[in-house]
Design a protein around this motif. Structure first.
Motif: not given
Length: 298
Positions: A118-143
């Motif tokens: 949920w928290r990453v879905a809220k931060r997804l870039p809109e069309r026409g834009r570049i988005g960067v995730f510094n850490r991400s949903h992958y924390e949930e299968v790493l940390v």
């Protein structure tokens, strides 16, 4: 004005690279390079990175004007892996109006009251834009995988340690496939720093006053779990590197080399979309000509 889109028959595919994580589950982290092969000419790789960055600026403008695709770049690494500096260097000069960086730390109470995506879905870039995730949903299968005690705070009704990681990999694959099918281009970077280089960088954070603020005593304790983290990274990359959302395991011991490689892949990713400035139709051109005459006569 009526706009006619520039179209391309090219279908986006992951840029080729020696560091592309295979899609068949054959990635082995103990064989993945943490340093470049041979001596690095820092001036040369920095010049190459600047060239890529300049082209990324131009491509971002076309992406923004085209307004059909969104581009999402995900960065994961061990502590002191170089995420912040790489993001800063690779995307220097891009237009802030079409660019956003989201950093993900420990989830808030509100975030814990939702599913882990949920928290990453809220931060997804809109069309026409570049988005960067510094850490991400992958924390949930790493940390969280290395520290399964964190699951208690998520209040999951049916948490089963024997199945939860495979279930989360499946959720991530489906989530990213859905995004890709709807126009979000996803490229993920694992900045692969060695245990020795991480130690040196943590020591510099202690010794250099301007870097003291970045030092977290918990990072030293986490080094004891290095083998667990490496196993978690290997499994996560194998389970989720797919043609529509590839992973790249970038050697991270040399920061200039790492940044150049990331910039090259970002550039090729955007070039692969075939975006151009939209064209206007003949009626709109005539309207523009009339507007010019009107303005010149005032």
């Amino acid at each position: 004005c009526i706009v006619r889109r520039m179209t391309s028959n090219r279908k986006w595919s992951a840029p080729k690279s020696d560091f592309l994580v295979p899609f068949d589950g054959s990635f082995r982290i103990d064989r993945a390079a943490t340093a470049p092969n041979g001596r690095v000419d820092k001036d040369s790789v920095k010049a190459s990175r600047r060239e890529h960055t300049a082209e990324i600026y131009e491509l971002q403008r076309k992406l923004y004007a085209d307004n059909r695709y969104a581009a999402l770049f995900v960065f994961q690494a061990m502590d002191a892996g170089g995420k912040d500096g790489t993001i800063r260097n690779v995307f220097t000069g891009v237009n802030p109006a079409g660019f956003q960086v989201s950093s993900f730390k420990a989830p808030s109470d509100e975030e814990l009251d939702h599913d882990f995506l949920w928290r990453v879905a809220k931060r997804l870039p809109e069309r026409g834009r570049i988005g960067v995730f510094n850490r991400s949903h992958y924390e949930e299968v790493l940390v969280v995988r290395v520290h399964p005690e964190f699951l208690a705070g998520q209040r999951l009704p049916n948490a089963n340690l024997e199945t939860i990681w495979s279930e989360r990999y499946e959720s991530i694959r489906n989530f990213e496939k859905h995004l890709a099918d709807n126009g979000t281009i996803i490229v993920k970077f694992f900045l692969n720093v060695s245990l020795e280089e991480q130690k040196n960088r943590l020591l510099r954070r202690i010794d250099k006053p301007s870097r003291n603020w970045k030092f977290n005593p918990g990072d030293v304790k986490e080094r004891d779990r290095w083998p667990d983290y490496m196993e978690a990274f290997e499994d996560a990359l194998n389970e989720t590197s797919r043609p529509w959302a590839p992973w790249y395991a970038i050697p991270a011991d040399s920061k200039p080399y790492m940044r150049m490689q990331v910039a090259s892949i970002v550039r090729e990713t955007l070039q692969g979309l075939g975006v151009e400035y939209p064209e206007i139709d003949d009626d709109a051109r005539r309207a523009l000509a009339d507007c010019r005459k009107s303005l010149e006569g005032r």
